[in-house]
Scaffold this motif. Structure first.
Motif, short mmCIF file in Angstrom:
data_model
loop_
_atom_site.label_atom_id
_atom_site.label_comp_id
_atom_site.label_asym_id
_atom_site.label_seq_id
_atom_site.Cartn_x
_atom_site.Cartn_y
_atom_site.Cartn_z
N PRO A 1 0.91 -1.31 0.03
CA PRO A 1 0.05 -0.20 0.11
C PRO A 1 0.81 1.14 0.13
CG PRO A 1 -0.63 -1.68 1.67
CD PRO A 1 0.47 -2.18 1.19
N GLY A 2 2.01 1.28 0.87
CA GLY A 2 2.97 2.52 0.78
C GLY A 2 3.53 2.73 -0.65
N GLN A 3 3.88 1.50 -1.21
CA GLN A 3 4.33 1.71 -2.54
C GLN A 3 3.41 2.30 -3.40
OE1 GLN A 3 6.96 -1.25 -3.88
NE2 GLN A 3 7.52 -0.30 -5.78
N THR A 4 2.26 1.75 -3.42
CA THR A 4 1.15 2.16 -4.41
C THR A 4 1.00 3.77 -4.02
OG1 THR A 4 0.10 0.31 -4.14
CG2 THR A 4 -1.46 2.22 -4.90
N ALA B 1 -0.19 8.55 0.75
CA ALA B 1 -0.47 9.53 -0.37
C ALA B 1 -0.57 11.02 0.00
CB ALA B 1 -1.64 9.10 -1.24
N GLY B 2 -1.45 11.07 0.94
CA GLY B 2 -1.84 12.57 1.37
C GLY B 2 -0.55 12.98 1.93
N GLN B 3 0.13 12.26 2.90
CA GLN B 3 1.24 12.82 3.65
C GLN B 3 2.41 13.31 2.77
OE1 GLN B 3 1.62 11.41 7.97
NE2 GLN B 3 0.63 9.66 6.59
N ILE C 1 -5.39 9.71 -11.20
CA ILE C 1 -4.89 8.43 -11.36
C ILE C 1 -5.83 7.43 -10.76
CG2 ILE C 1 -2.60 7.19 -10.41
CD1 ILE C 1 -1.77 10.21 -9.19
N ILE C 2 -6.01 6.40 -11.60
CA ILE C 2 -7.29 5.53 -11.20
C ILE C 2 -6.28 4.20 -10.20
CG2 ILE C 2 -8.73 3.87 -12.13
CD1 ILE C 2 -9.52 6.78 -12.61
N VAL C 3 -6.32 4.33 -9.17
CA VAL C 3 -5.64 3.28 -8.34
C VAL C 3 -6.54 2.16 -7.74
CG1 VAL C 3 -4.33 3.13 -5.96
CG2 VAL C 3 -4.12 5.28 -7.52
N GLY C 4 -7.69 2.84 -7.50
CA GLY C 4 -8.72 1.55 -7.13
C GLY C 4 -10.34 2.12 -7.42
N ALA C 5 -11.16 1.30 -7.23
CA ALA C 5 -12.54 1.40 -7.42
C ALA C 5 -13.46 0.79 -6.56
CB ALA C 5 -13.06 0.96 -9.03
N ILE C 6 -13.28 0.87 -5.13
CA ILE C 6 -13.77 -0.12 -4.23
C ILE C 6 -15.32 0.16 -4.17
CG2 ILE C 6 -13.52 1.63 -2.18
CD1 ILE C 6 -12.78 -0.88 -0.51
N VAL D 1 0.40 -1.52 -8.81
CA VAL D 1 1.63 -1.26 -8.06
C VAL D 1 2.87 -2.25 -8.74
CG1 VAL D 1 1.04 -2.80 -6.31
CG2 VAL D 1 2.68 -1.04 -5.83
N TRP D 2 2.47 -3.45 -9.25
CA TRP D 2 3.49 -4.34 -9.57
C TRP D 2 4.36 -3.90 -10.75
CZ3 TRP D 2 3.53 -6.28 -5.14
CH2 TRP D 2 2.47 -6.82 -4.76
N ASP D 3 3.65 -3.04 -11.48
CA ASP D 3 4.36 -2.44 -12.67
C ASP D 3 5.53 -1.47 -12.32
OD1 ASP D 3 2.52 -3.61 -14.49
OD2 ASP D 3 1.46 -1.75 -14.70
N TRP D 4 5.60 -1.20 -10.76
CA TRP D 4 6.70 -0.14 -10.33
C TRP D 4 7.39 -0.91 -9.38
CZ3 TRP D 4 6.36 5.19 -11.53
CH2 TRP D 4 5.43 5.57 -12.40
N ARG D 5 7.97 -2.34 -9.45
CA ARG D 5 8.78 -2.94 -8.93
C ARG D 5 10.38 -2.38 -8.93
NH1 ARG D 5 6.08 -7.74 -10.82
NH2 ARG D 5 4.91 -8.70 -9.36
N HIS D 6 10.50 -1.99 -9.97
CA HIS D 6 11.91 -1.41 -10.04
C HIS D 6 12.05 -0.23 -9.22
CE1 HIS D 6 9.11 0.93 -12.60
NE2 HIS D 6 9.98 2.13 -12.59
#
Ligand SMILES: NC(=O)c1ccc[n+]([C@@H]2O[C@H](COP(=O)([O-])OP(=O)(O)OC[C@H]3O[C@@H](n4cnc5c(N)ncnc54)[C@H](OP(=O)(O)O)[C@@H]3O)[C@@H](O)[C@H]2O)c1
Length: 345
Positions: A133-136, A166-168, A248-253, A284-289
């Protein structure tokens, strides 16, 4: 090694199709502790992460990962302790990040477990602020959103696992930050503890009412919308986009209980055109680098007291279904975790 230990685990029993998840969608059973094969380790789960994406894994709807099958152990990331090792890569007592699922023990290839060096941080943080979640939050905001000082950033599900980070980070980048959250105490936490400039309680309001509140708080428009939820908050944000806004479309809960039916509604093509705005999906998995860079920066901010992080802990593996359902309904106060066992020694 494990003596008379048994493995309590949570299986998917039924798919919730176009409805809310119920406790009867899960089956709790006790099985033998698995034997690790050559190259594998036996892991004891210390912490299990409960995340909204798991709702998608309960659905047969097409996604970026295959669904959990009926009768399979629910998928999930854990912080686990190595109990038995049949690999030179890990030793008993090592603490690792793994996808051990909703169970007390799992035998996995050692190559699929990442040893954690906590450096004084709580182990549970590696499933939250220093984990997925933090990396997201870090990669979606900084990598896709590219905030500039003075810009206005809107973050939905602002008090949750992703939103609070994200906000902080947006505040650290010199932005004006507005959150949305679904309860009075969450709104107070977001403003008073996390230091957002404003937070809107979105519950019971339609897109028009939310849009009017946003317009009053951000008369020059929203430069970045960090969308964790979809639904009415999304429409309110779209109606208030600034010139060159980024969504940024991160989620759609808001729609995870109806993934099997098409999501239709207002079409924002013209707004994107008029505002020369950009909308981008994020995984997030696209940003492992960027994992090392993210962990370095966020660990530093935590040590300096620039980032605070709240966790909501349920006790014992059998509590996972109830805590998961509660999290989807907004009952969690911060990152939802299950404490499955204490670390040996
Ligand atoms: N794309 C990726 O790589 C990625 C990675 C991680 C997470 N995500 C997504 O990010 C979002 C947040 O995840 P998280 O782990 O940080 O969860 P979280 O915010 O800790 O918990 C979920 C929260 O969603 C809110 N919610 C539930 N139903 C809602 C609705 N109908 N409308 C608006 N909000 C609702 C609730 O907060 P309120 O009380 O405020 O309603 C609830 O507490 C999820 O959509 C998740 O799928 C995506």
């Amino acid at each position: 090694m494990t003596g008379a230990a048994r493995n309590t685990r949570v299986l998917l029993a039924e798919r919730p199709l176009n409805r809310r998840v119920r406790e009867s969608d899960f089956k709790i059973e006790t099985a033998a502790v698995p034997e690790p094969r050559e190259g594998e380790v036996l892991l004891k789960t210390l912490w299990l992460s409960l995340d909204p994406y798991m709702r998608g894994r309960m659905s047969p709807a097409r996604s970026y990962a295959k669904p959990v099958e009926i009768g399979e152990v629910m998928t999930g990331e854990t912080v686990s302790e190595v109990v038995v090792s049949r690999s030179p890569a890990l030793e008993p007592g090592d603490v690792v990040l793994a996808r051990a699922g909703w169970q007390e023990y799992a035998a996995l290839p050692a190559a699929e477990a990442e040893r954690i060096d906590p450096q004084g941080m709580p182990l549970s943080y590696f499933l939250g602020v220093l984990g997925m979640p933090g990396q997201t939050a870090y990669c979606a905001l900084l990598g896709v959103g590219q905030p500039k000082p003075g810009e206005t950033v809107l973050i939905s599900a602002a008090s949750g696992a992703v939103g609070q980070v994200a906000g902080q980070i947006a505040k650290l980048r010199g932005c004006r930050v507005i959150g949305t959250a679904g309860a009075a105490d969450k709104v107070a936490y977001v403003k008073d503890v996390l230091g957002f400039d404003h937070c809107i309680d979105y519950k019971g309001k339609d897109a028009e009412a939310l849009g009017a509140e946003l317009a009053a708080l951000a008369p020059k428009g929203i430069d970045i919308y960090f969308d964790n939820v979809g639904g009415a908050v999304h429409d309110a944000a779209m109606a208030n986009l600034a010139l060159h806004g980024r969504v940024i479309i991160v989620g759609a809960i808001a729609i995870y209980d109806r993934l099997e039916t098409p999501d239709t509604g207002i079409r924002w093509n013209r707004q994107l055109l008029v505002k020369r705005a950009r909308m981008e999906g994020f995984l997030v998995w696209d940003w492992r680098h960027q994992t090392q860079e993210f962990r370095r920066d966020v660990s530093q901010w935590l040590r300096e007291g620039k980032i605070r992080y709240k966790q909501d802990v349920a006790e014992g593996i059998a509590a996972a279904p109830r805590a998961f359902i509660g999290m989807l309904a907004g009952e969690n106060r911060g990152k939802q975790l299950v404490r499955v066992a204490a670390q040996a020694g």
